[in-house]
Write a protein that holds these residues in place. Structure first.
Motif, PDB file in Angstrom:
ATOM      1  N   GLU A 168      -1.053  -6.026 -44.866  1.00  0.00           N
ATOM      2  CA  GLU A 168      -0.867  -5.175 -44.127  1.00  0.00           C
ATOM      3  C   GLU A 168       0.154  -4.722 -43.682  1.00  0.00           C
ATOM      4  OE1 GLU A 168      -3.830  -4.571 -40.168  1.00  0.00           O
ATOM      5  OE2 GLU A 168      -2.506  -2.818 -39.480  1.00  0.00           O
ATOM      6  N   HIS A 204      -2.878 -10.595 -35.984  1.00  0.00           N
ATOM      7  CA  HIS A 204      -1.246 -10.358 -35.293  1.00  0.00           C
ATOM      8  C   HIS A 204      -1.813  -9.613 -34.900  1.00  0.00           C
ATOM      9  CE1 HIS A 204      -3.751  -7.811 -38.780  1.00  0.00           C
ATOM     10  NE2 HIS A 204      -3.828  -6.883 -38.522  1.00  0.00           N
ATOM     11  N   HIS A 250     -12.060  -5.535 -38.457  1.00  0.00           N
ATOM     12  CA  HIS A 250     -11.407  -6.031 -37.947  1.00  0.00           C
ATOM     13  C   HIS A 250     -12.373  -7.684 -36.794  1.00  0.00           C
ATOM     14  CE1 HIS A 250      -8.639  -2.591 -38.417  1.00  0.00           C
ATOM     15  NE2 HIS A 250      -8.407  -3.163 -37.098  1.00  0.00           N
ATOM     16  N   HIS A 309      -8.651  -9.616 -40.196  1.00  0.00           N
ATOM     17  CA  HIS A 309      -9.627  -9.204 -40.831  1.00  0.00           C
ATOM     18  C   HIS A 309     -10.606  -9.433 -41.490  1.00  0.00           C
ATOM     19  CE1 HIS A 309      -4.955  -6.414 -41.894  1.00  0.00           C
ATOM     20  NE2 HIS A 309      -6.326  -5.803 -40.579  1.00  0.00           N
ATOM     21  N   TYR A 331       3.185  -2.686 -41.591  1.00  0.00           N
ATOM     22  CA  TYR A 331       3.678  -1.621 -40.000  1.00  0.00           C
ATOM     23  C   TYR A 331       4.989  -1.724 -40.793  1.00  0.00           C
ATOM     24  CZ  TYR A 331       0.042  -3.558 -37.700  1.00  0.00           C
ATOM     25  OH  TYR A 331      -0.917  -3.954 -36.998  1.00  0.00           O
ATOM     26  N   HIS A 379      -6.113  -9.598 -33.955  1.00  0.00           N
ATOM     27  CA  HIS A 379      -7.583 -10.066 -34.441  1.00  0.00           C
ATOM     28  C   HIS A 379      -7.424 -10.063 -36.360  1.00  0.00           C
ATOM     29  CE1 HIS A 379      -5.578  -5.670 -35.504  1.00  0.00           C
ATOM     30  NE2 HIS A 379      -5.985  -6.163 -37.138  1.00  0.00           N
TER      31      HIS A 379
HETATM   32 NI    NI Z   1      -5.157  -5.224 -39.023  1.00  0.00          NI
END
Ligand code: NI
Ligand code: PA5
Length: 188
Positions: free
Chosen positions: A97, A136, A158, A90, A99, A88
């Motif tokens: 984001e 991503h 999203h 944002h 991770y 998706h």
């Molecule tokens: Ni995301």
């Protein structure tokens, strides 16, 4: 809102206390996102496996808050394409984001609306920064579950529609036992 703690298993990413419930996505929910819908249909007919699951604490979804949680992408392939998340942008496009990989290994496929593409491989102990504007998608090309923690601004939202209709520009498929990035023949 009050401060709180929550558990995520260091290897599996699972929240054992049940404080947050996982959302599962199966092949049937992503049939058209795979390059080979016939292989997807075959997988659906033989039990519709779970591709991935994620547990997100959305908190208030207001500006200034953070959403966070864990995501687990299982190993496997649909045709020659590895199990992956939907992916998706944002909704607030410039929301970034972070991770952090706990176990397994995999790729993050990223692209901007302007057509820049970036593929990063992540391993346990590595963090990945996804800047704003980059769609991503997590891809598991390994043989173990690919597990990450993630954190993003609570009001990001999203946007799945753009990826669902256009697809990603690139795909990761297996060729001679190795992952390779190819052009998506269905990209619009
Ligand atoms: Ni995301
Ligand atoms: O916000 C994120 O990027 C993650 O929490 C994802 O939502 C999660 O990995 C599942 O992927 P998707 O939302 O693309 O189905």
């Amino acid at each position: 809102m009050k401060p709180y703690t929550i558990d995520f298993d260091l290897l599996t990413g699972i929240c054992k206390s049940g404080k947050v419930q996982p959302v599962q996505r199966r092949v049937s929910q992503m049939k058209m996102q795979f390059a080979d819908p016939e292989a997807a249909q075959k997988a659906i007919d033989s039990g519709d496996p779970v591709l991935y699951e994620f547990s997100t604490l959305l908190n208030d979804e207001k500006k200034g808050t953070l959403a966070f949680g864990s995501t687990i992408i299982y190993p496997g392939k649909i045709g020659d394409e590895y199990y992956m998340t939907k992916g998706h942008f944002h909704t607030i496009l410039d929301s970034a984001e972070v991770y952090y990989c706990l176990s397994g290994k995999g790729f993050m496929m990223m692209e901007t609306p302007e057509g820049d593409v970036d593929l990063q491989e992540v391993h346990p102990g590595e963090a990945l920064y996804v800047p704003g504007r980059w769609a991503h998608r997590s891809i598991n090309h390994g043989t173990e579950p690919f597990v990450m923690l993630f954190v993003y601004p609570g009001d990001s939202g999203h946007d799945y529609g753009t990826i669902e209709t256009k697809g990603y520009r690139k795909l990761v498929v297996e060729r001679d036992g190795k992952p390779v990035m190819i052009d998506n023949p269905k990209w619009k």
